[in-house]
Motif scaffolding. Structure first.
Motif, mmCIF file in Angstrom:
data_model
loop_
_atom_site.group_PDB
_atom_site.id
_atom_site.type_symbol
_atom_site.label_atom_id
_atom_site.label_comp_id
_atom_site.label_asym_id
_atom_site.label_seq_id
_atom_site.Cartn_x
_atom_site.Cartn_y
_atom_site.Cartn_z
ATOM 1 N N ASP A 1 0.841 -1.189 0.000
ATOM 2 C CA ASP A 1 0.000 0.000 0.000
ATOM 3 C C ASP A 1 0.883 1.249 0.000
ATOM 4 O OD1 ASP A 1 1.005 0.229 2.576
ATOM 5 O OD2 ASP A 1 -0.792 -0.593 3.513
ATOM 6 N N ASP A 2 0.259 2.425 0.104
ATOM 7 C CA ASP A 2 1.002 3.674 -0.008
ATOM 8 C C ASP A 2 2.083 3.788 1.069
ATOM 9 O OD1 ASP A 2 -0.530 4.357 -2.145
ATOM 10 O OD2 ASP A 2 -1.915 5.631 -1.032
ATOM 11 N N GLU A 3 1.718 3.476 2.302
ATOM 12 C CA GLU A 3 2.683 3.608 3.389
ATOM 13 C C GLU A 3 3.843 2.629 3.230
ATOM 14 O OE1 GLU A 3 2.730 3.468 8.292
ATOM 15 O OE2 GLU A 3 0.850 3.279 7.181
ATOM 16 N N GLN A 4 3.542 1.414 2.821
ATOM 17 C CA GLN A 4 4.601 0.421 2.631
ATOM 18 C C GLN A 4 5.510 0.799 1.468
ATOM 19 O OE1 GLN A 4 1.954 -2.897 2.213
ATOM 20 N NE2 GLN A 4 2.133 -3.515 4.354
ATOM 21 N N ARG A 5 4.921 1.323 0.386
ATOM 22 C CA ARG A 5 5.749 1.756 -0.732
ATOM 23 C C ARG A 5 6.647 2.917 -0.335
ATOM 24 N NH1 ARG A 5 1.001 1.445 -3.533
ATOM 25 N NH2 ARG A 5 0.922 3.714 -3.683
ATOM 26 N N GLN A 6 6.107 3.831 0.452
ATOM 27 C CA GLN A 6 6.924 4.957 0.903
ATOM 28 C C GLN A 6 8.096 4.480 1.754
ATOM 29 O OE1 GLN A 6 4.281 7.672 2.869
ATOM 30 N NE2 GLN A 6 3.033 8.028 1.046
ATOM 31 N N MET A 7 7.844 3.447 2.572
ATOM 32 C CA MET A 7 8.925 2.923 3.394
ATOM 33 C C MET A 7 10.005 2.277 2.535
ATOM 34 S SD MET A 7 9.598 3.046 6.547
ATOM 35 C CE MET A 7 7.938 3.451 7.085
ATOM 36 N N ILE A 8 9.588 1.519 1.527
ATOM 37 C CA ILE A 8 10.561 0.877 0.635
ATOM 38 C C ILE A 8 11.342 1.936 -0.136
ATOM 39 C CG2 ILE A 8 10.801 -0.631 -1.366
ATOM 40 C CD1 ILE A 8 8.396 -2.197 -0.368
ATOM 41 N N LEU A 9 10.653 2.971 -0.612
ATOM 42 C CA LEU A 9 11.334 4.039 -1.348
ATOM 43 C C LEU A 9 12.328 4.772 -0.451
ATOM 44 C CD1 LEU A 9 8.448 5.596 -3.458
ATOM 45 C CD2 LEU A 9 10.286 4.137 -4.246
ATOM 46 N N THR A 10 11.946 5.010 0.795
ATOM 47 C CA THR A 10 12.865 5.652 1.724
ATOM 48 C C THR A 10 14.124 4.809 1.897
ATOM 49 O OG1 THR A 10 10.971 6.617 2.893
ATOM 50 C CG2 THR A 10 13.082 6.603 4.032
ATOM 51 N N GLY A 11 13.919 3.498 2.001
ATOM 52 C CA GLY A 11 15.066 2.608 2.122
ATOM 53 C C GLY A 11 15.933 2.598 0.883
ATOM 54 N N CYS A 12 15.299 2.622 -0.287
ATOM 55 C CA CYS A 12 16.075 2.635 -1.534
ATOM 56 C C CYS A 12 16.910 3.902 -1.648
ATOM 57 C CB CYS A 12 15.135 2.510 -2.736
ATOM 58 S SG CYS A 12 14.382 0.877 -2.921
ATOM 59 N N VAL A 13 16.346 5.023 -1.247
ATOM 60 C CA VAL A 13 17.099 6.281 -1.299
ATOM 61 C C VAL A 13 18.272 6.240 -0.321
ATOM 62 C CG1 VAL A 13 16.958 8.746 -0.825
ATOM 63 C CG2 VAL A 13 15.150 7.629 -2.121
ATOM 64 N N ALA A 14 18.027 5.701 0.889
ATOM 65 C CA ALA A 14 19.121 5.570 1.848
ATOM 66 C C ALA A 14 20.212 4.651 1.315
ATOM 67 C CB ALA A 14 18.570 5.052 3.179
ATOM 68 N N PHE A 15 19.810 3.575 0.687
ATOM 69 C CA PHE A 15 20.769 2.644 0.077
ATOM 70 C C PHE A 15 21.582 3.357 -1.000
ATOM 71 C CE2 PHE A 15 21.888 -0.389 -3.221
ATOM 72 C CZ PHE A 15 22.449 -1.427 -2.509
ATOM 73 N N ALA A 16 20.887 4.138 -1.837
ATOM 74 C CA ALA A 16 21.577 4.837 -2.917
ATOM 75 C C ALA A 16 22.572 5.854 -2.370
ATOM 76 C CB ALA A 16 20.551 5.530 -3.817
ATOM 77 N N ARG A 17 22.212 6.567 -1.325
ATOM 78 C CA ARG A 17 23.136 7.531 -0.738
ATOM 79 C C ARG A 17 24.368 6.845 -0.155
ATOM 80 N NH1 ARG A 17 18.725 11.169 2.620
ATOM 81 N NH2 ARG A 17 17.979 12.435 0.859
ATOM 82 N N HIS A 18 24.182 5.629 0.311
ATOM 83 C CA HIS A 18 25.273 4.921 0.974
ATOM 84 C C HIS A 18 26.244 4.301 -0.019
ATOM 85 C CE1 HIS A 18 27.164 2.728 4.302
ATOM 86 N NE2 HIS A 18 27.229 1.695 3.470
#
Length: 1186
Positions: A544-561
């Motif tokens: 759902d929207d909240e779960q997708r936002q959490m995954i996207l937040t993680g992907c962005v953190a991964f990309a920054r790292h």
């Protein structure tokens, strides 16, 4: 020739055959029965003094016992030599071979010499000359080096191979045998290709066996419970067997699907698997013999079978010789392997003895330190043999020897001999270490308190065995090892997470996202990272929207790292895999991920791969929410793209999104994409020079093509895009103004009025956001107003483009649109309203209004009275009135609008021009209650005007205004004005009020108001002075037909139907045929509309049916085509009246249901309206007609 990794038991066909043919040739030369000449008297094979030994012909690098290691040339030399101690010249042997046409032997001889580094010029020149291998019809070449056989030079092989593809062993003295030669060449090539394939398969097998990394092998060795991952060749072999089973079991569809999913494998050929082993039994056989392993390599021998029929006819002596040679080679290999086994066994025994000595030393040291009996240590934690004694507390203990798992784990399972924790002597703390990781590497040994007991180790082990611990399973193996470093923790998580995720509830799986991402960031193995990211994107079936936002937040953190390289290599493939997923939520995740990861990708990937992915989803995806997310991600891409060559692609994407059928997608394009695209085009300098002119040209082209029918949807699409570009355009004007360099954020910063700008559709369309801040915008606006009011636009290029190019082109376009299209008028009105409000009041008064007023010269000369073709009849009037004059609502602005509308009404009326432009203005302004009083003021001006034409126009405008005005204004302002006009001296003015009275009857519910209107209409019908007013009767009948179905029922029953009956009866006696047909046509339209209403039986008998009969009588004479329809209507009414006994449920009739094409919905509602209050009669409506 080097054999590479070919199985030593595989006898080389080419070498074996060459050896055989050489022996045959030598025997033939020496045979007197052959008829061929024998050796010359001076035997060239006699050993000269300087001859080299035959051993020199052996390859220097042949040490293997395989047949490849035996030189064919050496065999030939040995066979031809008369004695083993004689030596022959190499050049002499080559000359003899070429002279006697032993070409293949000479080729092998040449190859051996090349490998030994001793190239012979005679052989080199011979084999490098193509003329030696071409058959000619003329005289052969007279080269002394070329020795021609009986058939002349040989044909060149019809193959792409070089001299390796020639087989010269097929010649005799019987003549030319061209076909045999070609067959032999092709057979030779086939054998060589088979050898090459076999060698490559062997190399592939060896590479596959070593595919698992050394680290993984160590992990699997340290924990045998963990199953080793499947290898590539094992997977291909299993796929082949599974596909074979599906086909045998007649699972054809499954086999086809399975084959499609493994399109990189050919299931028709076992050799495609790539294994250097024979094909195993089928799955059923393997299942029935599940405990039996595959045969040992010692039990299998690869045997190469040639395809030449001549090879199958070898004599038994030659076969026996080959078999003996092969047997000898195998024996040598076996002996070598046995020798290596004996060496390994002795080494094993030596190591075991060393281990026993070390264990005894450890036990001795422990006894000297501690009284309790020690327990033997695990091999993985044994100290070095030369470790100092731990009895000295002042001396630090030596670090333990690295365990089998590279020291990554602390094994709590203990030794294989005892589970007793060993007594560890306390040691001094290590030296100061800067990093935490180094501290973990040099762990301080842990001390355990040992009881002062004298139990035997065996008793201790037996006692502790009652503490039930499990380390046999995968989980037990993981639990029994505790990580002692960050890397080992990461490795452990990489192994455990794939087993944890499937057992977590779907609703709580987002809790695993941080764990998965941290492990994926830090894991050293790319394959494990890929698996973890695959788990992340497949973590939730339909997020759902909240779960997708959490995954996207993680992907962005991964990309920054991890940086752009790993984002491209690891995250983007996960998005690409799910671009066509069956669940829209997963595709939505992909679309959102592309936008979220855009800032962290290499710029080349942003403008190529990611842009192509999003474009594909925009054109192919059927889900609105996915396309909406795609548009937003494309906007982010446009915010980071810096390749000017991608501008055309961005423009096409904008047009494609604007034409999307979903309102969500169109809203996203205006809120996000167009502002981002406009920001990029502004940086490129394309906004005023390319983007906006392209949209304007498309609008003009659309107007040219739509002379007979304008595509209003496309017009709205292009115009809405232009409207969204107004804030970026104003920002460009401000940022390129002459005063920009003087803007300073110092002192009192002017405040911006709340209503200064129209409300933006999104923050990206806020001018303050585009400029940078509200403070900067406030300063620039103050300088902007001062510049326009006092200094003008000289040298202001961006403003001059707006004034001199944009505005004239827009005004010209406005003059060409259809004024009767309320949609077009509304769209352009909104555009000009936003343009004027954004650029400000000074700009509107000094730049926009003068250009309109120059065109709209309010005079009678500006209207063509004959055709009505003039600027006042175009859409320019309503757009100027509603889009420009309504931007500001101060008293002066309102007076200007009232005066303009009064002048337009007067001019059009006096010029007898069409009133469409005035009507469009009233409709657009009447939709906003703010302007109702203003419009009534304009109409009152018309009511009291001296010209009857103007009064008629005012009366007709009331009809448009009544529907939107509240009943209070109707009672106080509209009805008195209409009553005034209804008593006008001019009959045309009185007639013009009838439609407005009818609209009041249709929309107003106040009884007093309705009675006043009814009395006025009755006076028109009953007053003798109107009896011969044909125009008045036409207007009344037309009004009755329009408002009758929607009017108040009492008004319809008591007033409309009786007066229609009277008018129909009077029309029967009309003598003027033209008037009679006009009245009859209007009556037919009115009766057709009223036939769908509820009509009581009394009205049916007294008014409706008699009126129809009168009308039918008129139509019999004037319009026979209408007479048939009227007769059917009359007949149906009569039938309904006769069927009174059927009940009140059928009380009223829907007469024209099947005659005038009434749709099903109207039929159903008509039937429902005929029902009485009895609920039991409802079922009759749904009964099937008989």
């Amino acid at each position: 020739m080097a054999a590479g990794n070919v199985n030593p038991f595989n006898l080389s066909d080419s070498d074996e055959e060459a050896e055989q043919r050489l022996d045959e040739a030598i025997d033939t030369k020496r045979s007197p029965s052959d008829g061929t000449p024998g050796p010359p008297p001076g035997n060239p094979f006699s050993p000269p003094a300087d001859a080299e030994p035959p051993a020199l012909l052996l390859s220097s690098n042949r040490t293997s016992p395989s047949v490849e290691g035996i030189s064919v040339s050496a065999t030939a030399a040995t066979a031809m030599a008369g004695s083993t101690d004689t030596r022959l010249s190499v050049d002499l042997i080559a000359s003899q071979l070429l002279r006697d046409q032993y070409i293949l032997t000479a080729l092998e001889f040449h190859t051996e010499l090349l490998e030994a580094g001793r190239e012979l010029p005679r052989l080199r020149d011979y084999f490098s000359n193509p003329g030696n291998f071409e058959r000619q019809s003329g005289t052969p070449p007279a080269s002394k080096d070329q020795v021609l056989g009986p058939g002349g030079p040989l044909n060149r092989a019809g193959s792409i191979s070089t001299l390796d593809s020639l087989d010269f062993a097929r010649y005799s003295d019987d003549g030319n045998r061209e076909s045999d030669e070609r067959v032999a060449v092709l057979e030779f090539e086939l054998r060589k290709a088979k050898d090459t394939i076999q060698a490559l398969r062997a190399n592939l097998t060896q590479a596959a066996e070593s595919e698992v990394s050394s680290q993984e092998r160590k992990n699997f060795k340290s924990s045998p419970e963990i199953q080793e991952p499947i290898r590539s060749l094992e997977k291909r072999a299993l796929n082949f067997l599974v596909n074979e089973y599906l086909l045998k079991s007649d699972y054809k569809l499954s086999a086809i699907t399975f084959s499609d999913e493994n399109d990189d494998q050919d299931f028709e050929l076992w050799d495609d698997v790539g294994l250097n082993i024979p094909k195993p039994p089928d799955l059923l056989h393997l299942y029935r013999n599940g405990g039996c392993g595959p045969p040992s390599p010692r039990d299998t021998v690869d045997v190469a079978v040639g395809g030449d029929s001549a090879e199958t006819n070898l004599n038994s002596q030659e076969q026996q010789r080959k078999f003996d040679l092969q047997q000898q080679q195998q024996t040598e290999v076996v002996q070598e392997l046995e020798y290596q086994i004996s060496l390994l066994s002795s080494e094993k025994d030596s190591l075991a003895e060393q281990i026993r000595k070390l264990q005894s030393e450890i036990q001795t040291l422990r006894k000297s330190v501690s009284s309790p009996p020690p327990a033997p240590l695990d091999l993985g934690s044994q100290p070095r043999p030369d470790a100092p004694s731990s009895s000295d507390p002042s001396q630090p203990q030596a670090p333990p020897q690295p365990p089998l798992d590279n020291g990554q784990y602390l094994d709590i399972r203990g030794s294989s001999d005892a589970d007793v924790p060993p007594a560890v002597v306390p040691s001094e703390p290590p030296t100061q270490i800067t990093t935490h990781h180094a501290k973990l590497k040099t762990r301080v040994p842990i001390q355990f308190d040992q009881p002062n007991r004298k139990l035997s180790p065996a008793f201790q082990q037996a006692l502790l065995s009652f503490c039930k611990m499990s380390s046999d399973s995968r989980l037990g193996a993981e639990v029994s090892r505790i990580a002692d470093s960050e890397e080992s923790v990461t490795l452990m998580l990489g192994r455990c997470l794939p087993h944890i995720v499937p057992n977590v509830l779907l609703a709580k799986r987002e809790e695993l996202i941080p764990l998965i991402l941290c492990t994926a960031c830090l894991h050293p193995e790319p394959k494990e990272r890929d698996q973890l990211l695959h788990i992340l994107f497949n973590l939730i079936k339909r997020p759902d929207d909240e779960q997708r936002q959490m995954i996207l937040t993680g992907c962005v953190a991964f990309a920054r790292h991890v940086g752009p390289t790993r984002v491209e290599a690891e995250l983007l493939p996960q998005c690409w895999e799910q671009i066509n997923h069956k669940y829209p939520e997963r595709r939505l995740l992909v679309a959102e991920s592309c936008g979220a990861l855009a800032p962290y990708l290499p710029k080349e990937i942003r403008s190529s791969l990611v842009l192509s992915m999003l474009q594909q989803m925009l054109t192919e995806d059927k889900a609105d929410m996915v396309r909406e997310a795609v548009v937003k991600s494309l906007a982010i891409i446009m915010g980071y793209i810096d390749d000017p060559d991608k501008y055309p692609q961005g423009f096409e994407l904008m047009l494609l999104s604007l034409g999307d059928p979903s309102e969500r997608v169109v809203s996203a394009i205006h809120q996000v994409f167009i502002p981002a695209f406009a920001a990029w085009t502004t940086e490129l300098g394309f906004l005023q020079s390319t983007l906006m002119p392209a949209l304007l040209s498309r609008i003009e082209k659309l107007l040219k093509q739509g002379e007979h029918g304008l595509d209003e949807h496309k017009l709205h699409m292009f115009l809405s895009a232009l409207q969204s570009l107004i804030p970026p355009l104003f920002s460009v004007v401000l940022q390129n103004a002459p005063f920009t360099s003087r803007a300073r954020l110092q002192g009192d910063i002017p405040a911006i009025e709340v209503t200064r700008f129209p409300r933006p559709a999104s923050p990206l369309q806020d001018v303050a956001t585009i400029i940078g801040s509200r403070e900067t915008l406030g300063v620039l606006l103050a300088l902007y107003d001062h510049q326009l009011e006092h200094e003008g636009t000289t040298g202001w290029g961006s403003m001059l483009w707006v004034v001199n190019q944009l505005l004239p082109q827009l005004i010209d376009i406005v003059g060409r649109i259809n004024v009767t299209s309320s949609t077009c008028v509304h769209e352009f009105s909104r555009f000009f309203w936003r343009l004027c409000r954004t650029f400000g009041k000074i700009f509107t008064n000094t730049k926009v209004k003068p250009q309109f007023q120059e065109i709209l010269r309010l005079s009678e000369e500006n209207v063509d009275a004959l055709t009505g073709d003039g600027i006042l009849t175009k859409a320019t009037v309503p757009i100027y009135a509603t889009g420009v004059l309504t931007c500001y609502n101060q008293e002066d602005d309102r007076k200007l609008l009232v005066g303009f509308l009064e002048d337009v009404m007067t001019t059009l009326s006096l010029s007898h021009a069409p009133l469409d432009s005035l009507k469009a203005s009233f409709i657009e302004l009447g939709a906003n209650p703010v302007y109702h009083e203003l419009l009534l003021t304009v109409l009152w001006y018309g009511v009291v005007h001296t010209s009857a034409l103007v009064r008629c126009t005012a009366a007709r405008m009331f009809e448009l205004l009544v529907k939107g005005v509240n009943e209070t204004l109707v009672a106080q302002r509209v009805v008195p004005a209409l009553i005034t006009l209804s008593s006008d001296p001019e009959i045309s003015v009185r007639i013009s009020t009838i439609p407005a009275f009818g609209t009041i009857m249709e929309t107003v519910t106040q009884k007093e108001l309705l009675e006043r209107v009814k009395m006025q209409l009755a006076s028109f019908l009953e007053d003798p002075q109107y009896q011969d007013q044909h125009s008045l009767h036409m207007e009344i009948i037309r009004t009755f037909g329009r408002v009758g179905p929607n009017a108040e029922p009492r008004f319809r029953d008591e007033f409309v139907l009786p007066h229609l009956h009277k008018l129909a009866l009077v029309n029967n006696s009309q003598t003027a045929e033209s008037k009679r047909i006009d009245i009859a046509t209007q009556l037919f339209e009115a009766y057709s509309a009223l036939s769908c209403c509820f009509i009581s039986e009394e009205l049916m008998v007294n008014h409706f049916l008699p009126g129809l009969r009168c009308l039918r009588a008129d139509m019999e004479q004037l319009s026979p085509e209408h007479e048939g329809i009227l007769s059917s209507m009359v007949r149906e009414c009569e039938i309904k009246l006769e069927n009174r006994g059927l009940g009140d449920a059928q009380g009223s009739v829907s007469i024209a249901a099947s005659l005038v094409g009434e749709d099903a919905k109207t039929k159903f509602l008509s039937k429902m309206g005929q029902l009485t209050t009895s609920g039991a009669m409802l079922a009759n409506v749904f009964q099937r007609k008989k």
